[in-house]
Design an enzyme around this catalytic site. Structure first.
Site, mmCIF file in Angstrom:
data_model
loop_
_atom_site.group_PDB
_atom_site.id
_atom_site.type_symbol
_atom_site.label_atom_id
_atom_site.label_comp_id
_atom_site.label_asym_id
_atom_site.label_seq_id
_atom_site.Cartn_x
_atom_site.Cartn_y
_atom_site.Cartn_z
ATOM 1 N N HIS A 16 50.738 27.019 40.962
ATOM 2 C CA HIS A 16 50.866 26.472 39.679
ATOM 3 C C HIS A 16 51.993 25.242 39.583
ATOM 4 C CE1 HIS A 16 51.658 26.166 35.353
ATOM 5 N NE2 HIS A 16 50.541 26.242 35.226
ATOM 6 N N GLU A 25 50.264 32.459 43.741
ATOM 7 C CA GLU A 25 49.628 33.120 42.837
ATOM 8 C C GLU A 25 48.742 34.261 43.043
ATOM 9 O OE1 GLU A 25 47.814 30.551 39.633
ATOM 10 O OE2 GLU A 25 48.852 28.838 40.659
ATOM 11 N N SER A 68 44.882 29.656 39.193
ATOM 12 C CA SER A 68 44.512 29.586 37.901
ATOM 13 C C SER A 68 43.214 28.520 37.651
ATOM 14 C CB SER A 68 45.708 28.888 37.072
ATOM 15 O OG SER A 68 46.170 27.651 37.829
ATOM 16 N N HIS A 116 47.163 35.029 35.664
ATOM 17 C CA HIS A 116 45.597 35.216 35.261
ATOM 18 C C HIS A 116 45.239 36.539 35.844
ATOM 19 C CE1 HIS A 116 45.441 31.164 33.978
ATOM 20 N NE2 HIS A 116 46.304 30.966 34.870
ATOM 21 N N ASN A 169 42.761 31.056 27.605
ATOM 22 C CA ASN A 169 43.359 32.133 28.410
ATOM 23 C C ASN A 169 43.782 33.419 27.740
ATOM 24 O OD1 ASN A 169 43.137 30.282 30.674
ATOM 25 N ND2 ASN A 169 44.952 29.481 30.069
ATOM 26 N N ASP A 177 52.548 34.940 41.423
ATOM 27 C CA ASP A 177 52.383 34.615 39.826
ATOM 28 C C ASP A 177 51.063 35.497 39.404
ATOM 29 O OD1 ASP A 177 51.527 33.266 37.375
ATOM 30 O OD2 ASP A 177 52.632 31.350 38.192
ATOM 31 N N LYS A 237 48.994 34.860 27.990
ATOM 32 C CA LYS A 237 47.464 34.808 28.288
ATOM 33 C C LYS A 237 46.758 36.272 27.967
ATOM 34 C CE LYS A 237 48.284 30.810 31.068
ATOM 35 N NZ LYS A 237 48.738 30.155 32.180
#
Ligand SMILES: *Cc1c(COP(=O)(O)O)cnc(C)c1O
Length: 380
Positions: free
Chosen positions: A134, A178, A182, A210, A48, A207, A230
């Site tokens: 997540h 998110e 992810s 990513h 990541n 979140d 990440k």
């Protein structure tokens, strides 16, 4: 045999029989894109470190200098004596980047997510969480003591229905999701979700683990969390919010209050990485470009991020595909339940700014070859 060992052995055997046992494999990251595993050099599409910054000489130098000047560890929680000025600099930079008044750095993204929900919701309150959010968000929701209901992935109609039914009977409502998911790489409909939340006096925590530095930033949320681990190539978690909200977290986020401050080297590395992110937009665009090129070659949906899932179905089959790719010189880890729902096991490819065009092209060839001998499920 001790009953505890017997319990562990029985559990392990059951997991193994379902192809769901997980084992650590020693993996030495030797460059931004290559790892050593089982004595072989592999090109990794399972990191990541989206911008290739964990191995960047500028980031490494910043971390090394911080160790030399300030030592290896923070020495205490930040409320005691571990509030290093570098952490305040990271917070100011993150807040500015996210257009927020303030930010708070946690020991990790996981720690942020288990500490945040409980600071805003508890008994008598409601947390609504995307089913694919997540594991750390689900854990934080449960830990808060609030009632927790899941809504179908990215389904605003379902979320609206739940709000219509449940909102009148509860005190506060928190919505967890998110920005970029992810394991699927898709994007939450945040602008619309925030409008819906505002109409219902509910608060959204999104979140961005990513998304930061890689994907487009869609939708302003009151609680904007993420990780330094990440795209920033370092370690640690954070949340950006208004000044009063951050000030409340100083007293109320237990995973912040009762955990040692981030090591100065991690803060220095993150600061240096934020500099690179600001200065090199072409680096930030590259992971997504490569992901698109890969997806297009394999006739997969166009990705919104640097993540491309190839949904295979059963855990056993995805393990065999991953092994075949390893033989061909690539590290592409099999993602299995409970990380993803049963029957949705997958190869998850992540692209980095540091990958060369040639590395991606040889990956496309290898995946095409291996897939031609195996079948996969229809993509979502
Ligand atoms: C990795 C990840 C986390 C955890 O962050 P860490 O800093 O690794 O603890 C939280 N949320 C999502 C979506 C993640 O992918």
């Amino acid at each position: 045999m001790h009953s505890l060992d017997e319990f562990a052995r029985t559990k392990l055997a059951a997991l193994a029989s379902l192809s769901l046992r997980r084992e650590l494999v020693t993996t030495d990251r030797v460059s931004a894109t290559e790892v050593m595993r089982h004595g072989r050099r592999l090109v990794s599409f399972s990191c990541n470190d989206y911008l290739g910054l964990a191995h960047d000489p500028r980031i490494k130098a910043a971390a090394a200098e911080a160790v030399a000047r300030y030592g290896a560890g923070a020495g205490a929680s930040r409320l005691v004596s571990g509030n290093h000025p570098l952490l305040e600099q990271v917070e100011a930079r993150l807040a500015r980047r996210k257009g927020k008044q303030a930010a708070l750095v946690f020991g990790s993204g996981y720690l942020a997510n288990i500490g945040l929900p409980g600071a805003f919701a508890g008994t008598g309150d409601l947390i609504l969480i995307d089913e694919l959010a997540h594991a750390s968000m689900h854990a934080g929701a449960r830990l808060s003591g609030a009632r927790v209901l899941t809504f179908r992935h990215n389904d605003l109609h379902h979320l609206a229905d739940l709000l219509a039914h449940e909102r009148p009977a509860v005190h506060r409502v928190l919505i967890l999701t998110e920005r970029i998911f992810s394991m699927d790489g898709d994007q939450a409909p945040l602008s619309h979700m925030v409008q819906l939340a505002d109409r219902n006096n509910a608060w959204v925590l999104a979140d961005d683990a990513h998304g930061l530095g890689v994907a487009e930033h869609d939708g302003d949320v009151p609680l904007d969390m993420g990780t330094l681990s990440k795209a920033l190539g370092s370690y640690g978690g954070y949340v950006c919010a208004s000044e009063p909200v951050i000030a409340l977290l100083h007293s109320r986020a237990r995973s912040f209050v009762y955990s040692t401050g981030l090591p100065p080297a991690s803060a220095a590395a993150a600061l240096a990485a934020l500099d690179v992110m600001d200065a090199e937009p072409e680096r930030c665009a590259r992971p997504r470009l490569l992901a698109r090129r890969f997806a297009q070659a394999l006739h997969l949906p166009a990705p919104a991020s640097a993540i491309v899932p190839l949904i295979v179905g059963e855990a056993e089959r995805v393990l065999s595909l991953s092994t075949a790719l390893e033989r061909a010189g690539f590290l592409v880890v099999a993602i299995r339940p409970p990380t993803v729902p049963a029957g949705r096991a997958r190869l998850r490819f992540t692209f980095s700014a540091a990958h060369t065009d040639r590395q991606v092209d040889t990956l496309i060839d290898a995946v095409t070859n291996i897939m031609s001998t195996q079948t996969v499920l229809a993509q979502p």
